[in-house]
Motif scaffolding. Structure first.
Motif, PDB file in Angstrom:
ATOM      1  N   GLN A  54       0.819  -1.210   0.000  1.00 41.72           N
ATOM      2  CA  GLN A  54       0.000   0.000   0.000  1.00 41.72           C
ATOM      3  C   GLN A  54       0.853   1.260   0.000  1.00 41.72           C
ATOM      4  O   GLN A  54       0.388   2.320  -0.412  1.00 41.72           O
ATOM      5  CB  GLN A  54      -0.970  -0.025   1.185  1.00 41.72           C
ATOM      6  N   LEU A  57       1.480   2.452  -3.600  1.00 41.52           N
ATOM      7  CA  LEU A  57       0.407   3.285  -4.147  1.00 41.52           C
ATOM      8  C   LEU A  57       0.099   4.480  -3.250  1.00 41.52           C
ATOM      9  O   LEU A  57      -0.812   5.238  -3.531  1.00 41.52           O
ATOM     10  CB  LEU A  57      -0.867   2.451  -4.343  1.00 41.52           C
ATOM     11  N   LEU A  59      -1.373   4.692  -0.298  1.00 40.35           N
ATOM     12  CA  LEU A  59      -2.788   4.679   0.056  1.00 40.35           C
ATOM     13  C   LEU A  59      -3.048   5.174   1.470  1.00 40.35           C
ATOM     14  O   LEU A  59      -4.181   5.328   1.882  1.00 40.35           O
ATOM     15  CB  LEU A  59      -3.360   3.270  -0.095  1.00 40.35           C
ATOM     16  N   PHE A  60      -1.990   5.397   2.244  1.00 45.00           N
ATOM     17  CA  PHE A  60      -2.227   5.844   3.612  1.00 45.00           C
ATOM     18  C   PHE A  60      -2.353   7.362   3.660  1.00 45.00           C
ATOM     19  O   PHE A  60      -1.865   8.069   2.792  1.00 45.00           O
ATOM     20  CB  PHE A  60      -1.088   5.382   4.526  1.00 45.00           C
ATOM     21  N   ASP A  61      -3.001   7.802   4.705  1.00 41.76           N
ATOM     22  CA  ASP A  61      -3.248   9.217   4.911  1.00 41.76           C
ATOM     23  C   ASP A  61      -1.933   9.928   5.240  1.00 41.76           C
ATOM     24  O   ASP A  61      -1.402   9.808   6.338  1.00 41.76           O
ATOM     25  CB  ASP A  61      -4.234   9.354   6.074  1.00 41.76           C
ATOM     26  N   ARG A  89      -2.673  10.220  -8.288  1.00 47.91           N
ATOM     27  CA  ARG A  89      -4.010   9.725  -8.606  1.00 47.91           C
ATOM     28  C   ARG A  89      -4.067   9.187 -10.024  1.00 47.91           C
ATOM     29  O   ARG A  89      -4.720   8.199 -10.297  1.00 47.91           O
ATOM     30  CB  ARG A  89      -5.033  10.848  -8.447  1.00 47.91           C
ATOM     31  N   ARG A  92      -2.568   5.721 -10.052  1.00 47.30           N
ATOM     32  CA  ARG A  92      -3.378   4.691  -9.400  1.00 47.30           C
ATOM     33  C   ARG A  92      -4.483   4.200 -10.325  1.00 47.30           C
ATOM     34  O   ARG A  92      -5.228   4.983 -10.898  1.00 47.30           O
ATOM     35  CB  ARG A  92      -4.050   5.249  -8.152  1.00 47.30           C
ATOM     36  N   GLY A  93      -4.616   2.903 -10.442  1.00 45.55           N
ATOM     37  CA  GLY A  93      -5.697   2.343 -11.241  1.00 45.55           C
ATOM     38  C   GLY A  93      -5.399   2.379 -12.717  1.00 45.55           C
ATOM     39  O   GLY A  93      -5.889   1.571 -13.477  1.00 45.55           O
ATOM     40  N   MET A  98      -4.648  -2.481  -7.913  1.00 48.18           N
ATOM     41  CA  MET A  98      -4.510  -3.331  -6.745  1.00 48.18           C
ATOM     42  C   MET A  98      -5.784  -4.138  -6.509  1.00 48.18           C
ATOM     43  O   MET A  98      -6.885  -3.645  -6.735  1.00 48.18           O
ATOM     44  CB  MET A  98      -4.246  -2.410  -5.553  1.00 48.18           C
ATOM     45  N   PHE A 100      -7.612  -6.638  -3.375  1.00 45.92           N
ATOM     46  CA  PHE A 100      -7.459  -6.848  -1.939  1.00 45.92           C
ATOM     47  C   PHE A 100      -7.965  -8.211  -1.507  1.00 45.92           C
ATOM     48  O   PHE A 100      -8.570  -8.951  -2.270  1.00 45.92           O
ATOM     49  CB  PHE A 100      -8.206  -5.756  -1.177  1.00 45.92           C
TER      50      PHE A 100
END
Lengths: 339, 301, 316
Positions: A54, A57, A59-61, A89, A92-93, A98, A100
C-alpha cells in the motif's frame, strides 16, 4: 534473459504516527519487479507485506498518519513517492492497480459492479459512461463471469465470493495497468475457487505481459505462481531468492520454518506439521538485534545485540542472517523444536 | 581471550540497557493512556465537586432555603447574598445547594433504579426466549412514547411528588437499559464457555448471575452515566414546567421556574441554576464518553 | 421492497398496541378517583357520580379500553371537559405552531450539523475537528429549555433583537412568522444538531476506514468523489436513524420550548391540561405525538430501502 525493471523499491521506510509514538512498519525494504514478472512477497500477518504494497500506491493518509522514506521508482525514473497528489491519482488504477483480500468488503455495497469497474475508465480515459460500461462488460467477460451484460447492474451482495474477486480483478484490469498488486487475493476464498483465481492471475500476467506483486502468507501458493520471492519478517526483508532457490536452498531460518510448515498432501501423514515457536513481536518494541532472534534456534549473543545486514549469498539470493552458511551446513538435522 | 570477554560484557550491558529502556517506554505508555482519557478525569472532577456541593453545601450556607424575607426580594448578587435572592427574598446560593441535593438524588436514584430493573428485564429476556418477545415488545412500546411526554403524563396522573418524579423517570428509562443489557447478554449467552458450563449441569440462575450478568456491567455503567444526565435534564424540565418537584422544595428546575417570570429583572435566577445543570450534564457526558472509550478503545478513534 | 414495507408495517401493530395500553392506563394510575380530582374538593356526591359516568369510569375497565381505542381509531380522542371541545379539534387547532417550530428546528440543525460533521470527519485529529467535537459536547449538555432561557436573556433582554415570546401565524406574513420562531427553533435544534454532527462524524469515519474506500483510492478516485460518491451514501444510513429518532424528540421537545416562548402549540396545550387535570387531552396529545413519531420512523425505514440496495433487493 535480462529484463527491464518495471518497479524498483529502494530503501523504503514507512513510519506510522500512532497514539503511542512513531512505529516503523516497513524498515528499509528494497526489491524490484521486472516487466511481466510475478514477484511474491511472503510473511506472517504483521510482517509489513501489506503496508509495503500500500506504500507503493501511497494509500495511507499522508497528512497525519504516515511518513515515507526512500524511493519507489516506476518504469525506471518516476519516483512515486515524489509525485504530486494529482499525478499519483493518475498513476493509481491506470498504471498500477490493486486487488485486496476480502472482495466483499472491498466493493462498495451501494454501487453496481458495472459502475465500480467503469469508474476507473471514466476517470483515466475520459470516456462516456456508455462506453465505459461497454468496456466493463468486456472486462467481466475476460475474467470469466457468465452473462456479464446482466451482471453489470448487480450489486456486490448479489454475487458469490469467487465472482466478487473476479469483479475486483476486472476492476483492476480496466485501464490495462502495467503493474498489478494482489494483496492476499485468495485468502478469503474456498480452495477450489482459490485455484481458479490463481489461474486467472497467471493468465492475465501472460496475456498482457503485466508485472504482478503477489502478496501472501502461504508459501504453498507462491510455489506454483511466482518467479521470485521476497520473504519479510517484522518490517524487513529477511530473504530474497528466485523460486527454485528458495525451495531448494533456503538460507534464512525463518524461510526454512515457513517451508517446513507447508502441509504435504503426499507426505507421511504421521509426520508432525512444523510450527515456528513464539509469536511475532510488536512493532512498538522491536528487538535491537536480529528481529527473528527471539524465535530462532541458532540465536546467540551476536544475534541478540546486532542486526545483520541483508547480504548477497548466491546468484539472485540475499539473506539477512549472521549464521546462514553455518546453519546450511547443519541441514537435515532435526534442529527445530515443534511446539 | 581477555578482549573477547570484555566485548562480551559490553554487549551484555547494551542488552540490559535496551531492556531497561523498553520498561521505561511501557510505563510512559500507561501514563499516557491515563492522561489521554480526559473524559474520566475532568468528568470525574466535575461530578465530585457537584457531589460535595450537594452533601456539604447545605451545612455551610448561611440561610434557610424556605425562609422568605420580603424586604430582600430580587436582590442582585452582592456582599450580603453572594448570588442574589429570588422573588421571595430567599438566598439563591442556599437554594441552589439544597437544590443540588434534590436534583442529584433524583438523577442518581433514577439511574440506579433504571439500571437495576433494566438489568433484570434484560437478563430475563436474553435467557428465556418465551419472555423475550413479550418484554421487548413492551419496551418498544414504551420507547415509542417520547420520554418527556410520558414523564409529564405519568407525573400528572401520580401527582407532583419527588417519589413520583423518580418513579416516572425510572419507567421512562428502564426500556433503554433493558435493551442494552439484553443485547450484551445475548452475545455472552452464545459463547462456547456458557455452553460448556450448562453441559456440566449448572443451574440456570447460577449461569445468569455468575457468568452472564458480570459481562453486561461494562455497557451498563456507560448507560448509567448517560441516564443520570438525562434524568437531571428531564427532572429540571418537569420542575421548570411546574409538573415535577412541587414548590417550595428547591430543585434546579424549580428555581428556573420561579426565575422565568422575572427573567427581565433578575437574570441571576436563570443563569446560576442553569450553569449548574449544564455543568452536571456536561460532566456526566464526559464521564460516560470516557468510560466508553476506556472499555472499548475502538470508538475513540 | 413491497414485502419489506409490509413487514415493517405489521411490526408496528404490537408497538402501537402497547402504546395504547400504556397511555390508557395512565389515568388509572391516579391515586384516588379521577372524577373527584377533576371536580375539586367541594363537589357533591351526585356531581362526582355524573362525572364518573361522563368519563366512562363506571364501566368495566376492559370495556373502557375498547371504547377508548375504538373511538381513537376513528379519530375521536374524547372530549375535553375544561375546554368543552373534542380533543381532536383542540389538537388540530394547536398543531400549526408546533409543526412549524419542529420543521424550522429540524432544518436548521440538519443544515448545520451534517456539513460540520463531514468537515470534522475529513479533518480528523486537527484543531477544526477538536473544536467541532468540543462545541458539540457542550451543545449536547445544554437542554433546550435552558438554551431557550439563555437566548431570551441574550437576544431579548440584552440585545433586544428579536421577540422573546408570542407567535404569529404564517398566514399573517412569512417573515413575522419566522421572526417569532427563530429563537425557539435554535433552542430546540441545538441538541439535535450536536448529536447529529457527532453521529455524522463517527459514521463517516467508520466508512472511511472500510476496505472499499481503499479500493476506490487505489483506482485513483479523487478525495472529493471518495466522500460524495463512495462514503456519504453508506454513512448516511446510521445518520438517518438518528435523524428519525431525534425528529420525534423534536416534537416532544417542542412541548417545553413552547412554554418558554409562549407559543400556542400542542406543548402548551398539554401543559395547561396538566394543570387543569384534563386527562382526555393529556392522553390524546401523548397518543397523537407518539403516532407521529412512529410514523416518521416508518418513513425513515422506508428511506433505508431507497438508499441501500441490500435492503431493497432482499428477497426475504
Amino acid at each position: 534473459m535480462s529484463r527491464e525493471k518495471l518497479l524498483e523499491v529502494k530503501n523504503l521506510k514507512t513510519h506510522f504516527n500512532t497514539e503511542n509514538g512513531r512505529v516503523t512498519a516497513v524498515d528499509d525494504v528494497s526489491f524490484h519487479v521486472d516487466k511481466g514478472e510475478i514477484l511474491g512477497i511472503v510473511g506472517e500477518s504483521g510482517c509489513g507485506k501489506s503496508v509495503t504494497s500500500q506504500s507503493i500506491l501511497r494509500l495511507f493518509d499522508e497528512k497525519y498518519l504516515v511518513k515515507y522514506e526512500g524511493e519507489v521508482l516506476f518504469k525506471g525514473d518516476i519516483d512515486l513517492l515524489k509525485l504530486s497528489k494529482s499525478e499519483m491519482r493518475h498513476a493509481r488504477g491506470n498504471e498500477i492497480s490493486m486487488i485486496f483480500q476480502d472482495p466483499l468488503s472491498s466493493l462498495n455495497p451501494v454501487l453496481t459492479i458495472g459502475f465500480q469497474i467503469a469508474e476507473a475508465l471514466m476517470l483515466h480515459e475520459k470516456i462516456t459512461k456508455e462506453a465505459a460500461f461497454e468496456q466493463a462488460i468486456e472486462m467481466l467477460k475476460l475474467t470469466g463471469i457468465p452473462s456479464p451484460e446482466k451482471r453489470v447492474h448487480d450489486y456486490p451482495h448479489q454475487l458469490s465470493g469467487g465472482m466478487r474477486q473476479r469483479v475486483m480483478i476486472a476492476m483492476s484490469l480496466a485501464c490495462k495497468p502495467r503493474l498489478l498488486i494482489a494483496d492476499e487475493p485468495t485468502t478469503a476464498l474456498d480452495v477450489t475457487i482459490q485455484s481458479q483465481i490463481l489461474d486467472l492471475i497467471e493468465d492475465i500476467n501472460k496475456r498482457f505481459d503485466m508485472g504482478v506483486i503477489f502478496i501472501t502468507h502461504d508459501l504453498g501458493v507462491v510455489a506454483g505462481l511466482c518467479d521470485r520471492v521476497v520473504v519479510m519478517y517484522l518490517g524487513q526483508i529477511v530473504e530474497e531468492a528466485d523460486i527454485l532457490n528458495l525451495f531448494e536452498n533456503p538460507m534464512h531460518p525463518y524461510t526454512k520454518g515457513l517451508i517446513k510448515s507447508i502441509p504435504h498432501m503426499d507426505g507421511d501423514r504421521k509426520e508432525e506439521l512444523h510450527v515456528i515457536s513464539g509469536t511475532v513481536p510488536s512493532l512498538e518494541n522491536v528487538p535491537v538485534g536480529c528481529r527473528f532472534a527471539e524465535r530462532c534456534q541458532f540465536a546467540d549473543e551476536l544475534c541478540q545485540s546486532k542486526m545483520p545486514d541483508l547480504r548477497v549469498v548466491g546468484e539472485g539470493q540475499k539473506v539477512r542472517c549472521w549464521h546462514a552458511e553455518k546453519i546450511a551446513e547443519q541441514e537435515e538435522a532435526p534442529v527445530y523444536v515443534t511446539s | 581471550m581477555h578482549v573477547a570477554q570484555e566485548q562480551d560484557k559490553l554487549l551484555k550491558d547494551e542488552f540490559i540497557l535496551a531492556k531497561k529502556r523498553l520498561k521505561r517506554h511501557q510505563k510512559k505508555l500507561l501514563f499516557r493512556r491515563l492522561i489521554r482519557n480526559r473524559g474520566i478525569l475532568f468528568g470525574g472532577i466535575i461530578m465530585v465537586l457537584l457531589t460535595l456541593l450537594a452533601v456539604f453545601g447545605p451545612i455551610f450556607v448561611p440561610y434557610d432555603p424556605y425562609e422568605m424575607v420580603v424586604t430582600d426580594r430580587l436582590m442582585a448578587p452582592g456582599a450580603q447574598h453572594f448570588l442574589g435572592t429570588d422573588n421571595f427574598g430567599r438566598d439563591l446560593l442556599t437554594r441552589m445547594a439544597y437544590g443540588a441535593r434534590v436534583s442529584l438524588s433524583v438523577g442518581l436514584s433514577v439511574s440506579l433504579l433504571a439500571c437495576f430493573f433494566g438489568m433484570l428485564i434484560g437478563l430475563l429476556a436474553s435467557y428465556f426466549k418465551a419472555l423475550d418477545n413479550v418484554l421487548m415488545r413492551i419496551c418498544d412500546g414504551l420507547m415509542a412514547i417520547p420520554g418527556v411526554l410520558l414523564a409529564i403524563a405519568l407525573v400528572a396522573a401520580l401527582g407532583p411528588k419527588m417519589e413520583n418524579v423518580i418513579l416516572a423517570l425510572t419507567i421512562v428509562f428502564v426500556p433503554n437499559v433493558a435493551r442494552v443489557v439484553r443485547s450484551a447478554a445475548i452475545v455472552i449467552r452464545e459463547e462456547t464457555y456458557i455452553e460448556a458450563i450448562r453441559a456440566q449441569g449448572a443451574k440456570t440462575w447460577r449461569i445468569i448471575v455468575l457468568h452472564i450478568a458480570p459481562n453486561t456491567v461494562a455497557p451498563l455503567i456507560v448507560q448509567a452515566s448517560f441516564i443520570f444526565a438525562d434524568a437531571i435534564i428531564t427532572e429540571a424540565a418537569l420542575s421548570f414546567l411546574g409538573a415535577g418537584i412541587p414548590a417550595p422544595d428547591p430543585s434546579w428546575g424549580n428555581i428556573l421556574h420561579d426565575g422565568k417570570v422575572f427573567i427581565f429583572n433578575a437574570w441571576w435566577m436563570t443563569v446560576f441554576p442553569g450553569i449548574l445543570i449544564v455543568l452536571s450534564v456536561f460532566g456526566l457526558n464526559l464521564l460516560g464518553d470516557g468510560i466508553r472509550d476506556y472499555i472499548d478503545p475502538h470508538t475513540s478513534k | 421492497m413491497k414485502m419489506y414495507f409490509l413487514k415493517r408495517l405489521l411490526s408496528l401493530i404490537p408497538v402501537l398496541f402497547i402504546v395504547s395500553i400504556v397511555i390508557f392506563m395512565i389515568i388509572h394510575l391516579t391515586p384516588g378517583d379521577p372524577a373527584s380530582l377533576v371536580l375539586g374538593e367541594e363537589a357533591t356526591e351526585e356531581q362526582i357520580q355524573a362525572m364518573r359516568a361522563d368519563m366512562g369510569l363506571d364501566l368495566p375497565i376492559l370495556t373502557q379500553y375498547f371504547h377508548w381505542i375504538g373511538n381513537a381509531l376513528q379519530g375521536d380522542l374524547g372530549t375535553s371537559y375544561f375546554m368543552r371541545q373534542p380533543v381532536t379539534e383542540a389538537i388540530v387547532s394547536h398543531l400549526a405552531p408546533t409543526i412549524s417550530v419542529a420543521i424550522i428546528a429540524g432544518t436548521i440543525s440538519l443544515l448545520i450539523s451534517i456539513p460540520i460533521g463531514i468537515l470534522a470527519a475529513t479533518r480528523r485529529g486537527t484543531n477544526t475537528d477538536r473544536t467541532v467535537m468540543g462545541i458539540s459536547l457542550i451543545g449536547m449538555s445544554v437542554p433546550s429549555f435552558l438554551l431557550g432561557l439563555f437566548l431570551i436573556l441574550l437576544f431579548g433582554v440584552k440585545l433586544r433583537w428579536l421577540p422573546v415570546a408570542g407567535y404569529q401565524p404564517i398566514t399573517d406574513g412569512f417573515f413575522g412568522h419566522i421572526k417569532y420562531l427563530i429563537l425557539p427553533s435554535i433552542a430546540l435544534g441545538s441538541m439535535h444538531a450536536a448529536l447529529i454532527a457527532r453521529m455524522t462524524r463517527s459514521s463517516l469515519l467508520e466508512v472511511l476506514n472500510m476496505n472499499y474506500i481503499k479500493t476506490a483510492r487505489s483506482k485513483g478516485v479523487h478525495e472529493y468523489l471518495i466522500i460524495t460518491r463512495h462514503t456519504l451514501r453508506n454513512a448516511f444510513l446510521p445518520i438517518l436513524t438518528v435523524i428519525g429518532q431525534t425528529f420525534g424528540s423534536l416534537i416532544a421537545g417542542a412541548v417545553v420550548t413552547e412554554t418558554i416562548f409562549n407559543i400556542p402549540g400542542i406543548g402548551q396545550l398539554i401543559i395547561n391540561s396538566v394543570e387543569r387535570r384534563d386527562y382526555a387531552v393529556i392522553q390524546g396529545v401523548v397518543l397523537f405525538v407518539t403516532c407521529t413519531y412512529v410514523l416518521i420512523n416508518l418513513i425513515v425505514d422506508l428511506l433505508y430501502g431507497v438508499i441501500d440496495p441490500r435492503v431493497r433487493l432482499n428477497k426475504k
